[in-house]
Enzyme design. Structure first.
Site, PDB file in Angstrom:
ATOM      1  N   THR A 284       0.877  -1.176   0.000  1.00  0.00           N
ATOM      2  CA  THR A 284       0.000   0.000   0.000  1.00  0.00           C
ATOM      3  C   THR A 284       0.910   1.220   0.000  1.00  0.00           C
ATOM      4  O   THR A 284       2.125   1.098   0.188  1.00  0.00           O
ATOM      5  CB  THR A 284      -0.894   0.048   1.254  1.00  0.00           C
ATOM      6  OG1 THR A 284      -0.082   0.309   2.409  1.00  0.00           O
ATOM      7  CG2 THR A 284      -1.653  -1.257   1.457  1.00  0.00           C
TER       8      THR A 284
ATOM      9  N   ALA B   2       3.223  -0.941   4.634  1.00  0.00           N
ATOM     10  CA  ALA B   2       2.486   0.259   5.044  1.00  0.00           C
ATOM     11  C   ALA B   2       3.503   1.393   5.167  1.00  0.00           C
ATOM     12  O   ALA B   2       4.559   1.218   5.778  1.00  0.00           O
ATOM     13  CB  ALA B   2       1.796   0.018   6.371  1.00  0.00           C
TER      14      ALA B   2
ATOM     15  N   VAL C 166       7.499  -1.931   6.973  1.00  0.00           N
ATOM     16  CA  VAL C 166       7.368  -0.473   6.941  1.00  0.00           C
ATOM     17  C   VAL C 166       8.044   0.089   5.692  1.00  0.00           C
ATOM     18  O   VAL C 166       9.203  -0.210   5.403  1.00  0.00           O
ATOM     19  CB  VAL C 166       7.973   0.162   8.209  1.00  0.00           C
ATOM     20  CG1 VAL C 166       7.895   1.679   8.135  1.00  0.00           C
ATOM     21  CG2 VAL C 166       7.257  -0.353   9.457  1.00  0.00           C
ATOM     22  N   LYS C 167       7.264   0.914   4.986  1.00  0.00           N
ATOM     23  CA  LYS C 167       7.802   1.559   3.784  1.00  0.00           C
ATOM     24  C   LYS C 167       8.339   2.945   4.137  1.00  0.00           C
ATOM     25  O   LYS C 167       7.631   3.744   4.764  1.00  0.00           O
ATOM     26  CB  LYS C 167       6.665   1.752   2.786  1.00  0.00           C
ATOM     27  CG  LYS C 167       6.728   0.865   1.572  1.00  0.00           C
ATOM     28  CD  LYS C 167       5.464   1.089   0.786  1.00  0.00           C
ATOM     29  CE  LYS C 167       5.654   0.829  -0.665  1.00  0.00           C
ATOM     30  NZ  LYS C 167       4.435   1.130  -1.413  1.00  0.00           N
ATOM     31  N   LEU C 168       9.571   3.191   3.711  1.00  0.00           N
ATOM     32  CA  LEU C 168      10.182   4.504   3.934  1.00  0.00           C
ATOM     33  C   LEU C 168      10.619   5.055   2.583  1.00  0.00           C
ATOM     34  O   LEU C 168      11.101   4.286   1.731  1.00  0.00           O
ATOM     35  CB  LEU C 168      11.440   4.378   4.810  1.00  0.00           C
ATOM     36  CG  LEU C 168      11.314   3.762   6.199  1.00  0.00           C
ATOM     37  CD1 LEU C 168      12.702   3.581   6.815  1.00  0.00           C
ATOM     38  CD2 LEU C 168      10.470   4.663   7.090  1.00  0.00           C
TER      39      LEU C 168
END
Ligand code: E4P
Length: 220
Positions: A27, A60, A86-88
């Site tokens: 996402t 996310a 976790v998307k950074l």
């Protein structure tokens, strides 16, 4: 090659999961914003719902843009479910946050990768995934898939464990090219998943088989 679905739409995720070949979900803030009325109050519950449907990595993304804010948000996201990745964003602050979070055992997907240099940095930072956005590169007259090939070569040269997650996929040829290049993961929008099934000769062939079968039943 693992198949992720690139959407936050619950119905589309359920449909793809029912096929039995879905490995995960990606996402981003734009995709979440399309599905909920208020991101502040609904984001967490929405992610939990996705995690209930798919037992695999669920990306996310943080919305903070400075290092400390990213770390705080990333820790909150990772508490939601053990499958959250976790998307950074691949910025200076994103990279620093990635080093810190990866050392602490949080799985990181470095997003918005548009160059081999960025991909090299995120591997050194300990990212679990690097997400080159190939469609957006194609949009500006670069060949996105060449970037994927370069990243795969670099990661092989140094045995980096970071997985190459091909993102910003626009059509079935992107999926096939990702597989030919040897990408670890491709994240596919629902409309492109639908197109993967389609071949006119399959439809024509099936129609003929059934027509011949019907003729023979009438003869008998
Ligand atoms: C990947 O994780 C992103 O959500 C996505 O692939 C972006 O694709 P777009 O260029 O179609 O927005």
């Amino acid at each position: 090659m693992k198949f992720f679905i690139d959407t936050a739409n619950i119905e589309k995720i359920k449909e793809a999961a029912a096929l039995g070949i879905l490995d995960g979900v990606t996402t981003n803030p734009s995709l979440i914003a399309k599905e909920v009325t208020d991101v502040e109050t609904e984001f967490e519950a929405h992610l939990k719902e996705i995690c209930r449907i798919v037992d695999g990595p669920i990306s996310a993304e943080v919305t903070a843009i400075e290092h400390q804010g990213m770390v705080v948000e990333a820790k909150q996201l990772s508490q939601i479910h053990p499958n959250i990745v976790v998307k950074l964003p691949t910025t200076r602050d994103g990279l620093k946050a990635c080093v810190e979070l990866a050392r602490g055992g949080i799985q990181i997907n470095m997003t918005l990768v548009f160059s081999a240099a960025q991909a090299l940095l995120v591997a050194k930072a300990g990212a679990a995934y690097a997400s080159p956005f190939i469609g957006r590169l194609d949009d500006i007259s670069h060949v996105g898939m060449e970037l994927v090939q370069d990243i795969l070569q670099i990661y092989e040269n140094y045995d980096y464990p970071t997985q190459v997650l091909v993102a910003s996929v626009r059509h079935p040829v992107h999926v096939v090219e990702a597989a030919l290049a040897g990408a670890d993961v491709v994240t596919i929008p629902p409309a492109v998943i639908d197109k993967l099934f389609k071949h006119p000769l399959t439809d024509i062939g099936l129609e003929r088989f059934l027509a011949d079968w019907e003729k023979s039943r009438k003869r008998g």
